[in-house]
Scaffold this active site. Structure first.
Site, PDB file in Angstrom:
ATOM      1  N   LYS A  81      55.352   3.414 -38.971  1.00  0.00           N
ATOM      2  CA  LYS A  81      53.997   3.103 -39.453  1.00  0.00           C
ATOM      3  C   LYS A  81      53.751   3.758 -40.805  1.00  0.00           C
ATOM      4  CE  LYS A  81      52.034   5.030 -35.855  1.00  0.00           C
ATOM      5  NZ  LYS A  81      53.205   5.459 -35.045  1.00  0.00           N
ATOM      6  N   ARG A 116      44.000   5.937 -31.762  1.00  0.00           N
ATOM      7  CA  ARG A 116      45.120   6.202 -30.861  1.00  0.00           C
ATOM      8  C   ARG A 116      44.697   6.178 -29.401  1.00  0.00           C
ATOM      9  NH1 ARG A 116      48.849   8.581 -34.684  1.00  0.00           N
ATOM     10  NH2 ARG A 116      50.823   9.133 -33.722  1.00  0.00           N
ATOM     11  N   ARG A 127      64.547  12.615 -38.544  1.00  0.00           N
ATOM     12  CA  ARG A 127      63.508  13.069 -39.481  1.00  0.00           C
ATOM     13  C   ARG A 127      63.375  14.587 -39.429  1.00  0.00           C
ATOM     14  NH1 ARG A 127      57.549  10.726 -38.759  1.00  0.00           N
ATOM     15  NH2 ARG A 127      57.736  11.887 -36.815  1.00  0.00           N
ATOM     16  N   ARG A 151      60.923  16.688 -38.266  1.00  0.00           N
ATOM     17  CA  ARG A 151      59.639  17.380 -38.495  1.00  0.00           C
ATOM     18  C   ARG A 151      59.436  18.398 -37.368  1.00  0.00           C
ATOM     19  NH1 ARG A 151      55.244  12.898 -38.889  1.00  0.00           N
ATOM     20  NH2 ARG A 151      54.904  13.466 -36.713  1.00  0.00           N
ATOM     21  N   ARG A 207      55.400  12.564 -26.625  1.00  0.00           N
ATOM     22  CA  ARG A 207      54.637  11.670 -27.520  1.00  0.00           C
ATOM     23  C   ARG A 207      54.765  10.219 -27.082  1.00  0.00           C
ATOM     24  NH1 ARG A 207      57.262  13.739 -32.765  1.00  0.00           N
ATOM     25  NH2 ARG A 207      56.316  11.945 -33.787  1.00  0.00           N
TER      26      ARG A 207
HETATM   27  P1  B4P Z   1      57.453   7.201 -39.779  1.00  0.00           P
HETATM   28  O1  B4P Z   1      57.119   6.104 -40.740  1.00  0.00           O
HETATM   29  O2  B4P Z   1      57.152   8.595 -40.204  1.00  0.00           O
HETATM   30  O3  B4P Z   1      56.872   6.961 -38.305  1.00  0.00           O
HETATM   31  P2  B4P Z   1      55.375   6.984 -37.724  1.00  0.00           P
HETATM   32  O4  B4P Z   1      55.350   5.807 -36.800  1.00  0.00           O
HETATM   33  O5  B4P Z   1      54.358   7.012 -38.801  1.00  0.00           O
HETATM   34  O6  B4P Z   1      55.367   8.436 -36.981  1.00  0.00           O
HETATM   35  P3  B4P Z   1      54.395   9.230 -35.976  1.00  0.00           P
HETATM   36  O7  B4P Z   1      53.618   8.259 -35.144  1.00  0.00           O
HETATM   37  O8  B4P Z   1      55.336  10.161 -35.249  1.00  0.00           O
HETATM   38  O9  B4P Z   1      53.472  10.168 -36.822  1.00  0.00           O
HETATM   39  P4  B4P Z   1      51.908  10.563 -36.972  1.00  0.00           P
HETATM   40  O10 B4P Z   1      51.864  11.365 -38.189  1.00  0.00           O
HETATM   41  O11 B4P Z   1      51.049   9.335 -36.903  1.00  0.00           O
HETATM   42  O12 B4P Z   1      59.025   7.021 -39.498  1.00  0.00           O
HETATM   43  C1  B4P Z   1      59.740   7.894 -38.622  1.00  0.00           C
HETATM   44  C2  B4P Z   1      61.155   8.106 -39.146  1.00  0.00           C
HETATM   45  O13 B4P Z   1      61.877   6.871 -39.160  1.00  0.00           O
HETATM   46  C3  B4P Z   1      61.204   8.649 -40.577  1.00  0.00           C
HETATM   47  O14 B4P Z   1      62.252   9.579 -40.671  1.00  0.00           O
HETATM   48  C4  B4P Z   1      61.522   7.404 -41.408  1.00  0.00           C
HETATM   49  O15 B4P Z   1      62.212   7.714 -42.615  1.00  0.00           O
HETATM   50  C5  B4P Z   1      62.402   6.613 -40.463  1.00  0.00           C
HETATM   51  N1  B4P Z   1      62.292   5.173 -40.675  1.00  0.00           N
HETATM   52  C6  B4P Z   1      61.176   4.462 -40.965  1.00  0.00           C
HETATM   53  N2  B4P Z   1      61.462   3.141 -41.097  1.00  0.00           N
HETATM   54  C7  B4P Z   1      62.823   3.019 -40.862  1.00  0.00           C
HETATM   55  C8  B4P Z   1      63.743   1.913 -40.827  1.00  0.00           C
HETATM   56  N3  B4P Z   1      63.328   0.655 -41.075  1.00  0.00           N
HETATM   57  N4  B4P Z   1      65.027   2.156 -40.542  1.00  0.00           N
HETATM   58  C9  B4P Z   1      65.461   3.415 -40.293  1.00  0.00           C
HETATM   59  N5  B4P Z   1      64.661   4.511 -40.322  1.00  0.00           N
HETATM   60  C10 B4P Z   1      63.353   4.315 -40.596  1.00  0.00           C
HETATM   61  O16 B4P Z   1      51.518  11.466 -35.685  1.00  0.00           O
HETATM   62  C11 B4P Z   1      51.922  12.821 -35.498  1.00  0.00           C
HETATM   63  C12 B4P Z   1      50.964  13.592 -34.557  1.00  0.00           C
HETATM   64  O17 B4P Z   1      49.644  13.743 -35.174  1.00  0.00           O
HETATM   65  C13 B4P Z   1      50.629  12.962 -33.190  1.00  0.00           C
HETATM   66  O18 B4P Z   1      51.625  13.239 -32.219  1.00  0.00           O
HETATM   67  C14 B4P Z   1      49.254  13.633 -32.857  1.00  0.00           C
HETATM   68  O19 B4P Z   1      49.410  14.936 -32.348  1.00  0.00           O
HETATM   69  C15 B4P Z   1      48.565  13.744 -34.206  1.00  0.00           C
HETATM   70  N6  B4P Z   1      47.653  12.607 -34.484  1.00  0.00           N
HETATM   71  C16 B4P Z   1      47.823  11.679 -35.509  1.00  0.00           C
HETATM   72  N7  B4P Z   1      46.830  10.775 -35.470  1.00  0.00           N
HETATM   73  C17 B4P Z   1      46.015  11.099 -34.407  1.00  0.00           C
HETATM   74  C18 B4P Z   1      44.840  10.524 -33.858  1.00  0.00           C
HETATM   75  N8  B4P Z   1      44.294   9.406 -34.354  1.00  0.00           N
HETATM   76  N9  B4P Z   1      44.274  11.117 -32.768  1.00  0.00           N
HETATM   77  C19 B4P Z   1      44.801  12.222 -32.256  1.00  0.00           C
HETATM   78  N10 B4P Z   1      45.918  12.829 -32.717  1.00  0.00           N
HETATM   79  C20 B4P Z   1      46.532  12.271 -33.802  1.00  0.00           C
END
Ligand code: B4P
Length: 186
Positions: free
Chosen positions: A15, A92, A131, A133, A144
């Protein structure tokens, strides 16, 4: 072109990766609640201190805290003259989705498209382990994914019922996935 968008999908679906690219190319406000929370943690604010332990366990930070962040940014954008936005990782759960609906009604704005990014668990886990993190170790990732299934996945039927949901297969290169999403925006 549709310019008020939500990105929905499990952790690691990409995302953040796609949202950053699309928002940059189309001049949309990219609002990632995950990034904003991590910025609060790094800055050591009271809000960040509250969020840090919750995020490290892979659980959801309180609705009130996340909502305050989103409200602030959307109000700020409207005051500055408006424009498109892309909400990444928010809402979420159903209560955040209801609160967003109320906020958008206040602002007289509407969601135009919800993009659901779909990917198998095995690929998600591999991506997140790669990744590296702070919240990307296997135990936390599994939690998660469970939190996603229990709390976030109900939003799929919520937005499908509203006629807003479109799915994309989130496997393949970043460019290939971006092209699939672009095709939904026309
Ligand atoms: P990302 O692009 O970072 O994935 P994401 O879906 O955004 O991650 P996530 O859901 O974990 O994070 P968030 O910050 O929202 O890609 C992941 C990896 O894959 C990266 O290394 C990327 O380079 C790689 N990748 C991407 N596309 C690729 C492809 N096509 N091929 C190969 N590799 C690829 O959430 C983190 C935490 O924040 C949650 O657990 C929660 O605690 C909190 N949080 C966030 N929003 C919240 C909300 N609304 N309410 C409550 N808590 C919240």
């Amino acid at each position: 072109m549709k310019k008020r968008l939500l990105f929905l999908g499990p952790p690691g679906a990409g995302k953040g990766t796609q949202a950053q690219k699309l928002a940059g190319e189309h001049g949309l406000l990219h609002l990632s609640t995950g990034d904003l929370l991590r910025a609060e943690v790094s800055a050591g604010t009271a809000l960040g201190q509250e969020a840090e332990a919750v995020m490290a366990r892979g659980e959801l930070v309180s609705d009130a805290l996340v909502l305050a962040i989103v409200r602030g940014r959307l109000e700020q954008q409207q005051t500055a003259g408006g424009g498109g936005w892309l909400l990444d990782g928010f809402p979420r759960n159903v209560s955040q989705a209801d609160a967003l609906a109320a906020l958008l009604e206040e602002l007289n704005q509407q969601i135009e498209l919800v993009v659901l990014m779909e990917l198998d668990d095995a690929v998600l886990i591999q991506r997140l382990l790669g990744r590296g993190r702070a919240d990307d170790n296997e135990t936390v990732i599994r939690n998660r994914l469970q939190v996603y299934r229990d709390q976030t996945a109900p939003l799929i039927s919520y937005y499908r019922a509203a006629g807003l949901l479109q799915s994309v297969e989130a496997d393949g290169s970043v460019e290939a996935i971006a092209a699939r999403i672009e095709a939904l925006l026309a």
